[in-house]
Design an enzyme around this catalytic site. Structure first.
Site, PDB file in Angstrom:
ATOM      1  N   ILE A 311      26.909  35.534  47.165  1.00 43.56           N
ATOM      2  CA  ILE A 311      27.345  36.569  48.094  1.00 43.56           C
ATOM      3  C   ILE A 311      28.861  36.514  48.300  1.00 43.56           C
ATOM      4  O   ILE A 311      29.483  37.496  48.668  1.00 43.56           O
ATOM      5  CB  ILE A 311      26.594  36.407  49.436  1.00 43.56           C
ATOM      6  CG1 ILE A 311      26.522  37.736  50.189  1.00 43.56           C
ATOM      7  CG2 ILE A 311      27.202  35.307  50.291  1.00 43.56           C
ATOM      8  CD1 ILE A 311      25.556  37.713  51.359  1.00 43.56           C
ATOM      9  N   ASP A 312      29.459  35.335  48.007  1.00 42.38           N
ATOM     10  CA  ASP A 312      30.903  35.156  48.189  1.00 42.38           C
ATOM     11  C   ASP A 312      31.733  35.827  47.098  1.00 42.38           C
ATOM     12  O   ASP A 312      32.957  35.888  47.205  1.00 42.38           O
ATOM     13  CB  ASP A 312      31.264  33.663  48.215  1.00 42.38           C
ATOM     14  CG  ASP A 312      30.751  32.956  49.452  1.00 42.38           C
ATOM     15  OD1 ASP A 312      30.260  33.656  50.364  1.00 42.38           O
ATOM     16  OD2 ASP A 312      30.827  31.720  49.509  1.00 42.38           O
TER      17      ASP A 312
END
EC number: 2.7.1.11
Length: 540
Positions: A311-312
């Site tokens: 998700i980063d």
């Protein structure tokens, strides 16, 4: 006996000879982690160094390519040869040179179901031009920087010479190296939750069935599912996965456990698994690469294919990873809530903490998208809270001039300011101190000391964001990644991951994308755009 954590450590030491992203900010971060403060640094000198950071990037790139003599007139061709060697993707024929190929069972002109026994041979349509040629390539870098001082410049040599770098195009091949009726495919999801996991699972299953695979299973709760005898594999089919993309999370569950690689491969042998699809981030991919190498060591005809899940958005060389767009969109809700709270209160200050251990992409893009953020703090850019140029002094200025303020901070930012526990999670990651809570407390303390009333609100939407279903943009990305993962496995590739590069889908050898986390370049145009939007000064 090798464990996945060992594999991760080994991979993190790999040298990537592409232009580095080292700069003064990263050196400052290293100093902060080692010494706990930036006060010992000469800040005027630091600012002077930052002005010439582009040259530092060239020097770093030169040191990374220490085996290349730039005075050699043929250095460019030698660099390209080295690049092609490193980015050559492993294939079944590397270990089994006599491996037979078959006409692909994937053809969208053939609408009748593939015969279960393939009694009449493997159907193909010579007139269908939907296959990818093995020699198709995608350009890795598309900007020809004319100077190392250009914003975001990534140069191989001091003159910023243009060097074409090509990577393998993803998609279905005309020849396949596995008979579908002999395939047992397994899917495993590792690490934390991320929007889009179910979308990828769904399309891996659907595409496998189109090829004619009938034996598809899910490994429950990450790599743990290979070693825990109490966890049974889950049979998967189109009927099972048809609607799973309508909800967040993972149908298979996730886990950060990491049994020994040898145990995982032994379990795969016992189960008869010869295709493994691994969904996860850098650590998970390091494990997938270790599994791939162990399978080769045992001369097993197994395809191991990764699908990058973080998700980063911190995977090297890729435009973005799935779940990122959804995270940025969902973060708007938290930022807007913080803005409304701050704007509605007398001297209101809203603080939002978003994901981003070592990379500030979510905080940066969310701030840019919202247009409501006054201060964006990310791990790649150092800052002070106190002092004449600190965040708190700027908050005072905002309260005096605007009456309210919104701060967006990535979880990995300002770790030198918070108490370190030295604890690690199951993946071996350092457990960070809560920088959001620290900024909230310091802000309240600061305004109390100067006698100015301030109403400070703090929002941490991390787990709300991770658990939502993928938005439309991520849904498309997940669909194509899942399909191309299956295409790569049937084409005979292993030890690869699939990603999007310059809007095209490609295959990368896993080691090239896991040497370190991708980070925001403080001299990039996107960070400059974020600064233009927030209007924030330099906090050092």
């Amino acid at each position: 006996m090798e464990t996945l954590s060992n594999a991760i450590s080994a991979s993190s030491c790999a040298k990537l000879t592409l232009p580095g992203n080292d700069d003064v900010s990263r050196r400052l971060l290293l100093h902060r982690h080692r010494h706990g403060s930036v006060s010992a640094l000469n800040l005027p000198t630091l600012r002077s160094q930052r002005k010439s950071r582009a040259f530092s990037k060239v020097e770093c790139s030169q040191s990374s390519n220490s085996n290349i003599d730039f005075s050699d007139p043929d250095w460019k061709s030698k660099y390209q040869q080295d690049f092609e060697k490193r980015f050559n993707i492993p294939h079944i024929t590397d270990i089994f040179p006599d491996a037979h190929s078959f006409p692909s069972t994937f053809c969208l002109r053939m609408r009748t179901p593939v015969n279960e026994e393939f009694a009449s041979g493997y159907p193909s349509d010579e007139e269908w031009h939907g296959y990818i040629n093995n020699n198709d390539r995608v350009l890795l870098k598309v900007i020809n920087y004319s100077s190392p001082t250009s914003a975001g410049a990534e140069c191989i040599d001091p003159n910023c010479t243009w060097v074409e770098q090509w990577v393998h195009r993803a998609g279905p091949r005309e020849k396949i190296y596995f008979k579908p009726e002999e395939v047992k495919a397994a899917i495993v999801t590792c690490g934390g939750l991320c929007p889009g996991l179910n979308d990828v699972i769904r399309h891996i299953v659907i595409t496998l069935e189109i090829y004619g695979v009938k034996n598809i299973v899910g490994i429950p709760f990450g790599y743990r599912g290979f070693s825990d005898k109490d966890l049974a594999e889950m049979p998967l089919s189109r009927k099972v996965v048809q609607n799973i993309h309508l909800s967040g999370g993972s149908l298979l569950g996730v886990s950060r456990g990491h049994p020994p690689v040898t145990d995982i491969v032994t379990s795969m042998e016992e189960r008869g698994i010869n295709m493994l699809f691994v969904l996860g981030g850098n650590g998970t991919h390091a494990g997938a690469n270790a599994i791939h190498n162990e399978c080769r060591k045992r001369n097993l005809k197994v395809a191991v294919v990764g699908v990058p899940k973080t998700i980063d958005n911190d995977i090297l060389l890729m435009d973005k990873t799935f779940g990122f767009d959804t995270a940025v969109e969902e973060a708007q809700r938290a930022i807007n809530s913080a803005y409304i709270e701050a704007h509605s209160a007398y001297h209101g200050i809203g603080i939002v903490k978003l994901m981003g251990r070592s990379s500030g992409f979510i905080a940066m893009q969310s701030s840019l998208a919202s247009g409501q953020v006054d201060i964006c703090l990310i791990p790649e850019v150092p800052f002070n809270l106190h002092g004449p140029h600190g965040v708190l002094r700027h908050l005072k200025y905002l309260i005096e001039t605007k009456g309210s303020a919104v701060v967006c901070v990535a979880e990995g930012a300002g770790q030198n300011l918070v108490e370190q526990t030295n604890a690690k999670d199951a993946s071996g990651n350092i457990v960070f101190g809560d920088v959001g809570v620290h900024i909230q407390q310091e802000t309240k303390k600061y305004f109390k000391e100067i006698g100015v009333p301030a109403d400070v609100k703090y929002i941490d939407p991390t787990y709300m964001i991770r658990a939502v279903r993928a938005n439309a943009s991520d849904g498309i990305l997940c669909t194509v990644l899942g399909q191309n993962a299956v295409h790569g496995a049937f084409a005979g590739y292993s030890g690869i991951t699939v990603g999007i590069c310059n809007t095209h889908y490609v295959y990368f050898p896993i080691p090239e994308v896991i040497s370190h986390a991708r980070e925001v370049d403080p001299n990039s145009r996107m960070w400059h755009r974020c600064l233009t939007s927030t209007g924030q000064p330099d906090f050092i």
